[in-house]
Design a protein around this motif. Structure first.
Motif, PDB file in Angstrom:
ATOM      1  N   ALA A  16       0.832  -1.207   0.000  1.00 49.69           N
ATOM      2  CA  ALA A  16       0.000   0.000   0.000  1.00 49.69           C
ATOM      3  C   ALA A  16       0.867   1.257   0.000  1.00 49.69           C
ATOM      4  N   VAL A  17       1.932   1.247   0.773  1.00 52.12           N
ATOM      5  CA  VAL A  17       2.832   2.407   0.786  1.00 52.12           C
ATOM      6  C   VAL A  17       3.529   2.546  -0.559  1.00 52.12           C
ATOM      7  N   ARG A  18       3.955   1.430  -1.132  1.00 55.85           N
ATOM      8  CA  ARG A  18       4.580   1.485  -2.461  1.00 55.85           C
ATOM      9  C   ARG A  18       3.618   2.055  -3.496  1.00 55.85           C
ATOM     10  N   ALA A  19       2.366   1.609  -3.446  1.00 58.23           N
ATOM     11  CA  ALA A  19       1.380   2.091  -4.413  1.00 58.23           C
ATOM     12  C   ALA A  19       1.098   3.576  -4.213  1.00 58.23           C
ATOM     13  N   SER A  20       1.066   4.016  -2.969  1.00 59.06           N
ATOM     14  CA  SER A  20       0.790   5.437  -2.732  1.00 59.06           C
ATOM     15  C   SER A  20       1.970   6.315  -3.125  1.00 59.06           C
ATOM     16  N   LEU A  21       3.163   5.774  -3.111  1.00 61.11           N
ATOM     17  CA  LEU A  21       4.342   6.560  -3.484  1.00 61.11           C
ATOM     18  C   LEU A  21       4.661   6.493  -4.972  1.00 61.11           C
ATOM     19  N   SER A  22       4.133   5.522  -5.667  1.00 59.16           N
ATOM     20  CA  SER A  22       4.559   5.299  -7.051  1.00 59.16           C
ATOM     21  C   SER A  22       4.165   6.429  -7.992  1.00 59.16           C
TER      22      SER A  22
END
Length: 112
Positions: free
Chosen positions: A53-59
């Motif tokens: 989820a953090v990766r997706a929000s930062l991508s």
């Protein structure tokens, strides 16, 4: 001198002690397999979900937005996100079987 008791009473006591020790060992194994292991696997799955989820929000963000997001998350003091260029601090896996299982499951779920 013999290690086996001579009287029936002490032989029965020895048998009961052996059975109690065997029951304790069996209950420990059952607890680890049917209670502890599923909890650790579930925790690893939840952690992997949070990381994804953090990766997706930062991508989809720019580098300035990522830095602001990272600072906001780090301000909560619950999670510490490192910048992309930062060196990863050394980490040694403790000898606990539960922690080793957690790290192995998490690495498998994150594809690391």
């Amino acid at each position: 001198m013999s290690l086996v008791p001579r009287t029936l009473f002490w032989r029965n006591v020895l048998v009961m002690m052996a059975l109690i020790a065997l029951a304790e060992a069996a209950s420990s194994v059952i607890y680890l397999q049917y209670v502890q292991k599923p909890r650790v696997v579930q925790l690893a799955a939840l952690t992997a979900l949070y990381v994804d989820a953090v990766r997706a929000s930062l991508s989809g963000r720019s580098s300035a937005e990522r830095a602001a997001f990272r600072d906001e998350i780090n301000a909560s003091q619950r999670v510490r996100l490192l910048p992309e260029t930062a060196a990863v601090p050394p980490f040694t896996v403790p000898l606990s079987p539960a922690v080793r299982l957690y790290v192995r499951e998490l690495a498998q779920r994150l594809g690391a």
